[in-house]
Design a protein around this motif. Structure first.
Motif, mmCIF file in Angstrom:
data_model
loop_
_atom_site.group_PDB
_atom_site.id
_atom_site.type_symbol
_atom_site.label_atom_id
_atom_site.label_comp_id
_atom_site.label_asym_id
_atom_site.label_seq_id
_atom_site.Cartn_x
_atom_site.Cartn_y
_atom_site.Cartn_z
ATOM 1 N N PRO A 252 0.994 -1.072 0.089
ATOM 2 C CA PRO A 252 0.150 -0.359 0.144
ATOM 3 C C PRO A 252 0.709 1.066 -0.151
ATOM 4 C CG PRO A 252 0.084 -1.165 2.281
ATOM 5 C CD PRO A 252 0.956 -2.218 1.180
ATOM 6 N N GLU A 253 0.527 2.095 -0.863
ATOM 7 C CA GLU A 253 1.093 3.460 -1.087
ATOM 8 C C GLU A 253 0.612 4.604 0.016
ATOM 9 O OE1 GLU A 253 2.775 4.768 -4.388
ATOM 10 O OE2 GLU A 253 3.906 2.595 -3.654
ATOM 11 N N GLY A 254 1.423 5.699 0.413
ATOM 12 C CA GLY A 254 0.511 6.791 1.668
ATOM 13 C C GLY A 254 1.486 6.826 3.038
ATOM 14 N N TRP A 255 0.908 7.921 3.519
ATOM 15 C CA TRP A 255 1.287 7.354 4.959
ATOM 16 C C TRP A 255 0.615 6.496 5.882
ATOM 17 C CZ3 TRP A 255 -1.847 7.454 8.942
ATOM 18 C CH2 TRP A 255 -2.950 7.631 8.712
ATOM 19 N N ALA A 256 -0.397 5.585 5.332
ATOM 20 C CA ALA A 256 -0.183 4.674 6.021
ATOM 21 C C ALA A 256 -0.224 3.368 5.508
ATOM 22 C CB ALA A 256 -1.663 4.201 6.496
ATOM 23 N N GLY A 257 1.051 3.246 4.389
ATOM 24 C CA GLY A 257 0.684 2.421 3.730
ATOM 25 C C GLY A 257 2.385 1.157 4.951
ATOM 26 N N PRO A 258 3.070 1.530 5.468
ATOM 27 C CA PRO A 258 3.678 0.642 6.619
ATOM 28 C C PRO A 258 3.189 0.326 7.170
ATOM 29 C CG PRO A 258 4.731 3.112 5.801
ATOM 30 C CD PRO A 258 3.220 3.428 5.109
ATOM 31 N N LEU A 259 2.409 0.995 8.087
ATOM 32 C CA LEU A 259 1.418 0.612 8.557
ATOM 33 C C LEU A 259 0.679 -0.505 8.208
ATOM 34 C CD1 LEU A 259 0.412 0.574 12.085
ATOM 35 C CD2 LEU A 259 -1.205 1.945 11.451
ATOM 36 N N LEU A 260 0.437 -0.269 7.454
ATOM 37 C CA LEU A 260 -0.851 -1.414 6.971
ATOM 38 C C LEU A 260 -0.732 -3.070 6.431
ATOM 39 C CD1 LEU A 260 -3.399 0.493 4.583
ATOM 40 C CD2 LEU A 260 -4.268 -0.382 6.355
ATOM 41 N N GLN A 261 0.792 -2.546 5.857
ATOM 42 C CA GLN A 261 1.671 -3.888 5.496
ATOM 43 C C GLN A 261 2.243 -4.784 7.114
ATOM 44 O OE1 GLN A 261 4.726 -2.217 3.067
ATOM 45 N NE2 GLN A 261 5.458 -4.221 2.332
ATOM 46 N N ALA A 262 2.736 -3.285 7.994
ATOM 47 C CA ALA A 262 3.722 -4.335 8.911
ATOM 48 C C ALA A 262 1.762 -5.018 9.574
ATOM 49 C CB ALA A 262 3.332 -2.776 10.175
ATOM 50 N N VAL A 263 0.511 -4.172 9.588
ATOM 51 C CA VAL A 263 -0.823 -5.284 10.181
ATOM 52 C C VAL A 263 -1.274 -6.508 9.438
ATOM 53 C CG1 VAL A 263 -2.936 -4.796 9.811
ATOM 54 C CG2 VAL A 263 -1.874 -3.118 10.826
ATOM 55 N N GLY A 264 -0.225 -6.473 8.240
ATOM 56 C CA GLY A 264 -0.969 -7.311 7.352
ATOM 57 C C GLY A 264 0.410 -8.617 7.622
ATOM 58 N N ALA A 265 1.307 -8.625 8.067
ATOM 59 C CA ALA A 265 2.778 -8.960 8.205
ATOM 60 C C ALA A 265 1.754 -9.944 9.380
ATOM 61 C CB ALA A 265 3.828 -8.272 7.697
ATOM 62 N N ASN A 266 1.027 -9.266 10.413
ATOM 63 C CA ASN A 266 0.840 -9.590 12.335
ATOM 64 C C ASN A 266 0.169 -10.165 12.244
ATOM 65 O OD1 ASN A 266 3.414 -9.697 13.338
ATOM 66 N ND2 ASN A 266 3.541 -6.801 12.493
ATOM 67 N N LEU A 267 -0.412 -11.110 11.162
ATOM 68 C CA LEU A 267 -2.564 -10.897 11.022
ATOM 69 C C LEU A 267 -2.418 -11.918 12.158
ATOM 70 C CD1 LEU A 267 -4.031 -9.867 8.780
ATOM 71 C CD2 LEU A 267 -3.885 -11.887 7.825
ATOM 72 N N PHE A 268 -1.812 -12.748 13.100
ATOM 73 C CA PHE A 268 -2.482 -13.827 14.360
ATOM 74 C C PHE A 268 -2.692 -12.455 15.167
ATOM 75 C CE2 PHE A 268 -0.778 -17.001 11.988
ATOM 76 C CZ PHE A 268 -1.657 -17.708 12.243
ATOM 77 N N VAL A 269 -1.618 -11.323 15.230
ATOM 78 C CA VAL A 269 -1.849 -10.462 16.108
ATOM 79 C C VAL A 269 -3.264 -9.452 16.337
ATOM 80 C CG1 VAL A 269 -0.594 -8.405 17.598
ATOM 81 C CG2 VAL A 269 0.716 -10.141 16.861
ATOM 82 N N VAL A 270 -3.087 -9.261 15.368
ATOM 83 C CA VAL A 270 -4.848 -8.901 14.973
ATOM 84 C C VAL A 270 -5.845 -9.547 15.076
ATOM 85 C CG1 VAL A 270 -6.345 -7.760 12.915
ATOM 86 C CG2 VAL A 270 -4.009 -7.136 13.068
ATOM 87 N N ALA A 271 -5.332 -11.013 14.547
ATOM 88 C CA ALA A 271 -6.721 -11.702 15.218
ATOM 89 C C ALA A 271 -7.635 -12.100 16.561
ATOM 90 C CB ALA A 271 -6.417 -13.481 14.306
ATOM 91 N N LEU A 272 -5.978 -12.153 17.389
ATOM 92 C CA LEU A 272 -5.851 -12.198 19.090
ATOM 93 C C LEU A 272 -6.484 -11.082 19.370
ATOM 94 C CD1 LEU A 272 -5.157 -13.545 21.526
ATOM 95 C CD2 LEU A 272 -3.087 -12.674 21.829
ATOM 96 N N LEU A 273 -6.160 -9.837 18.817
ATOM 97 C CA LEU A 273 -6.789 -8.693 19.524
ATOM 98 C C LEU A 273 -8.606 -8.685 19.073
ATOM 99 C CD1 LEU A 273 -5.864 -6.253 20.883
ATOM 100 C CD2 LEU A 273 -5.827 -4.870 18.809
ATOM 101 N N VAL A 274 -8.367 -9.197 17.878
ATOM 102 C CA VAL A 274 -10.383 -8.586 17.367
ATOM 103 C C VAL A 274 -10.765 -9.717 17.496
ATOM 104 C CG1 VAL A 274 -11.565 -9.675 15.971
ATOM 105 C CG2 VAL A 274 -10.040 -7.658 15.097
ATOM 106 N N ALA A 275 -10.588 -11.499 18.469
ATOM 107 C CA ALA A 275 -11.099 -12.541 18.898
ATOM 108 C C ALA A 275 -11.425 -12.261 20.098
ATOM 109 C CB ALA A 275 -10.012 -13.510 18.882
ATOM 110 N N ALA A 276 -9.981 -11.665 20.931
ATOM 111 C CA ALA A 276 -10.252 -11.045 22.493
ATOM 112 C C ALA A 276 -10.880 -10.523 22.555
ATOM 113 C CB ALA A 276 -9.064 -11.259 23.026
#
Ligand SMILES: Nc1ncnc2c1ncn2[C@@H]1O[C@H](COP(=O)(O)OP(=O)(O)OP(=O)(O)O)[C@@H](O)[C@H]1O
Length: 854
Positions: A252-276
């Motif tokens: 992803p481009e733009g200022w949020a690009g790196p953040l989105l990329q980091a989110v994509g690379a750490n999907l288990f963390v996102v899943a844990l946050l959402v699931a909990a």
């Protein structure tokens, strides 16, 4: 393109298979033992190290090393954990919070042991067991899942396992050896951990910190499976693994690009946050806060003098000693945040390292833009407090285990998505404030900040907020019923905790003269949590002692020793008291009013003053009724004050607990509700008190609809209640219990109400200074009633108030209730003691099958 998709899918399946293995192990252990084992990843890491030791260092053949690791070492670790840690806890009936603390202890202990044995650095020569063929790994996982599923379904052990899960006491009564089932669960869970560890090690950095944390993230799949379903756990793991791999294609481009990329690379963390956050069913609601401390009097003043001198000593140090000592006050401020959140508030907060890291990061970002050091630190604290507010708001709705997971997931997410990302941290510098660049001057500044924070937290603990927090920790429903606005108070604790952690984190960074993400690693956060719990979470000395211990041991020749020691102590939680309790204590002080106490120290008998039950009613109430016996002298029925209109409650499973029930409660009358067990009395009571929302119907107070008002709001509107099962706050004294009722009740500006309530209930003597934990049931019933009355309610809802009282106490209670009604109060009593009911009630309603039949 298609081949890239295929390649990425294969890579995702490999990651997903390892996650699925973890999910299987966590679910099986949880089903067999009720424990969510946060240390699963630490066991995996130890097994990976053991295999490497056997094969690489001692040159054993790989198959032999793998067999020994997976079939002896891994299950052996599980059995040791069962026998030494978790079975004793289960026998003591430990709540989920204590069990979780023990598993954090095991986590920290194993990480410490690995650091001591193999050093903190990463190893890149772990032996490869299955090769990098994802199909082989997937095959192993699916085979294992099928075997476990089949064993659970078709073997005797499986039947026993299911019986233990459904109802452990009943299973034991029917002859099943639940301990054997639990031991098997631990052995199998550890085997899967070991398998995960040896499979993952060649593809990850094998170090003491990385793998344990990685596996913690994977708890997401067990949470998604609601800790029950193996197929769901496996499917979720594979799906997240594949999705995570596919997302690496996006840039992803733009200022949020790196953040989105980091989110994509750490999907288990996102899943844990959402699931909990989103999924119900883990942890549940109940008595699952951290256990209250054993109240043992104040520390002698001399202890603080010695502590003060010890803290000043480093001012005389020089060189590396002084440089090391600089970390102590900063870390103590961070740990003080845990005293507020976990010690006072009883909340399991595992994400404090993230707030500390954000404090350092924001300070660094501001100083890099030219803001002076102290101003930057001063701005970083409210900024992080705002983050604490945002992250705390969803977290506080969760309890116990779920809260622990949410805070842990938040901490890991902040670490992964912010603290360790170059876009957030590149080019940062973090200097010390002007005038404090010298180590000695900076240490002195830190001491000043620490002293200020200690004074603030001491004042908070002594005051109204501290009492409310302690009540929240001791008994959440009781605190709510006393008028404590529980969600707001939890949020306050979180925000304050985040602010303190940020301040400490900023100081730590300034001390190190750099922003170092590893200093705020989530694993470090777990170590801090264990340290505070082990030493005594509700003591102000704890942050000082823990910080000194952690910094000193880590600076010594044996890195990992602190973790090993603190982890061991935390794993033994419940069996050894918090270390601060071993210090000498002063007996609680008594004041002049104690002169009235009976010489034995037993509470005085219940009394009723000649001016009426509440002695000196407020003019607003206009209570001029003389005290008179209830029966035969009932005042003319007044309009209903509290009115239940056509209430209907149906529980899941179709149990109709209330069917179209209407009840009017009028002032100056005692209304009694009687009926057989299961008639619906408690359900009706809960609807009136606000702890249960009816599915149909309304509750009105003086004509105003209060159906949607929360329990604590109803208390503040003047509807006080007591509980069938006592709800007093054991870590508070009798007087503090009653004062809490006054401070949170309907009229909060009349401190004299405390004294009146204490006298009315015969608690004004020496007993007022006794911690409620030490008192017999009869006295505690009076404490609960005194607390309810101290808020000056106009309506009193009493759930079996005579339970646990002897005949004389019951008679005295009857006199008091009659006097209260004569004094204008609206009283509802749910009671099995028909003599008591007959003696005081103006109206008696009988319930049966969810209806009022007379
Ligand atoms: N949480 C719940 N889930 C499902 N059913 C429930 C729940 N709580 C109560 N019930 C059922 O609702 C009915 C009414 O229960 P309630 O506790 O109100 O009765 P009660 O008259 O207060 O009984 P007791 O005197 O034993 O306290 C009972 O059949 C009970 O089994």
């Amino acid at each position: 393109m298609a081949s890239l998709t295929y390649e990425l899918t294969l890579a995702g399946l490999a990651v997903g298979s390892a996650a699925a293995l973890t999910g299987i192990g966590l679910v099986v252990t949880h089903r067999a033992t009720g424990v969510l084992n946060l240390a699963h990843g630490a066991v995996a890491m130890i097994c990976a190290y053991v295999l490497r030791q056997l094969v690489v260092v001692w040159h054993w053949p790989l198959p032999l090393g793998a067999l020994v690791t997976l079939l002896l070492v891994a299950p052996g670790i599980g059995l040791v954990l069962d026998r030494a840690v978790f079975r004793p806890l289960a026998r003591r009936g430990a709540n989920p919070a204590r069990t979780l603390v023990a598993s954090i202890g095991v986590f920290v202990l194993l990480v410490g042991a690995a650091v001591l044995l193999w050093g903190p650095g990463a190893q890149d020569d772990a032996p490869v067991l299955l090769g990098d063929d994802p199909w082989a790994q997937l095959g192993a996982v699916v085979t294992l899942a099928c075997l476990v599923g089949a064993a659970t379904r078709w073997t005797r052990f499986g039947r026993e396992l299911r019986a233990v899960i459904d109802n452990r006491p009943l299973a034991v009564l029917s002859g099943i050896d639940a301990d054997r089932v639990a031991a098997a669960g631990w052995a199998f869970g550890s085997f899967t951990a070991g398998l995960t560890g040896v499979l993952l090690a060649p593809y990850l950095r094998l170090d003491p910190y990385g793998m344990p944390l990685l596996v913690v993230e994977v708890i997401a799949v067990a949470v998604i499976a609601r800790m029950r379903s193996l197929p769901v756990a496996v499917a979720a793991a594979l799906a997240i693994g594949v999705a995570q791999a596919q997302l690496t294609r996006l840039h992803p481009e733009g200022w949020a690009g790196p953040l989105l990329q980091a989110v994509g690379a750490n999907l288990f963390v996102v899943a844990l946050l959402v699931a909990a956050l989103v999924l119900p069913g883990i942890g549940g609601k109940g008595r699952d806060a951290l256990p209250p401390p054993v109240r043992s009097g104040r520390l002698p003043g001399g202890v603080w003098l010695v502590v003060g001198v010890l803290l000043l000593l480093p001012l005389g140090f020089a060189g590396s000693d002084l440089h090391t000592a600089i970390q102590v006050p900063a870390l103590a401020v961070i740990l003080l945040s845990l005293v507020v959140v976990a010690g006072r508030g009883g909340q399991i907060a595992l994400g404090q390292a993230a707030y500390a890291g954000l404090g350092a990061l924001f300070t660094a970002l501001l100083t890099t833009r030219g803001v002076p050091g102290l101003v930057a630190l001063g701005l970083a604290v409210p900024l992080v407090a705002a983050v604490g507010l945002l992250t705390g708001r969803p977290a506080i709705r969760r309890h116990g285990l779920a809260l622990a997971l949410v805070t842990l997931a938040t901490g890991v997410a902040v670490s992964r998505f912010v603290l360790t990302q170059p876009y957030a941290t590149a080019g940062l510098s973090l200097g010390r404030p002007a005038g404090f660049s010298d180590d000695r001057a900076f240490y002195a500044l830190e001491l000043l900040v620490l002293a200020g924070c200690l004074a603030l937290v001491a004042a908070l603990r002594r005051g109204r907020t501290g009492r409310a927090l302690a009540a929240l920790r001791d008994h959440e429903p009781g605190a709510e019923a006393s008028g404590v606005p529980v969600p707001r108070l939890k949020l306050l604790a979180f925000v304050l905790g985040a602010a303190l952690a940020a301040l400490g984190g900023g100081l730590l960074g300034m001390g190190l003269r750099a922003f170092e993400p590893e200093a705020y690693d989530p694993v470090r956060g777990l170590l801090w949590f264990a340290a505070v719990l082990v030493l005594g979470a509700d003591s102000l000395l704890t942050p000082l002692a823990a910080a000194t211990l952690l910094v000193t041991l880590d600076a010594g020749p044996h890195a990992g020793a602190a973790a090993l020691l603190l982890g061991l102590l935390a794993a033994l939680t419940g069996r050894i008291p918090p270390l601060m309790n071993l210090l000498p204590r002063k007996a609680p002080s008594r004041n002049a009013a104690d002169g009235e106490a009976p010489p034995t120290g037993r509470p005085a008998p219940l009394s009723i003053s000649s001016t009426g039950a509440r002695g000196n009613p407020g003019p607003a109430e206009g209570r001029t009724h003389p005290h008179r016996p209830a029966r035969g002298h009932a005042p003319a029925p007044a309009p209903a004050r509290l009115h239940a209109h056509h209430l209907t409650v149906t529980y899941p499973g179709g149990v109709s607990a209330l069917s179209d029930v209407t009840l009017r409660l009028a002032p100056s009358r005692v209304t009694a509700l009687v009926g057989p067990n299961g008639a619906g009395k408690s359900t009706l009571f809960d609807c009136l008190a606000g702890t249960l929302r009816p599915h149909h119907g309304r509750v009105t107070l003086d004509g105003t609809d209060i159906t949607s008002r929360a329990a604590h709001t109803r208390t503040r509107l003047g509807i006080a209640r007591t509980f069938q099962r006592l709800a007093v706050f054991p870590s508070l004294t009798v007087e503090e219990n009653v004062r809490l009722g006054q401070e949170q009740g309907r009229i909060r500006t009349d401190p004299a109400a405390v004294e009146r309530s204490l006298r009315l209930l015969g608690l004004a003597g020496r007993v007022r200074h006794e911690p409620a934990a030490d008192l017999p049931t009869g006295v505690l019933r009076r404490v609960e009633l005194a607390r309810a009355l101290a808020g000056q309610p106009h309506t009193l809802l009493l759930d079996e108030p005579a339970a646990g009282l002897d005949t004389a106490e019951t008679a005295a209670l009857a006199r008091i209730l009659a006097a209260l009604a004569a004094d204008g109060l609206t009283v509802l009593v749910v009671e099995h003691d028909l003599d008591l009911v007959a003696g005081i009630a103006h109206t008696v309603h009988t319930m049966e099958g969810g209806r009022i039949v007379s």
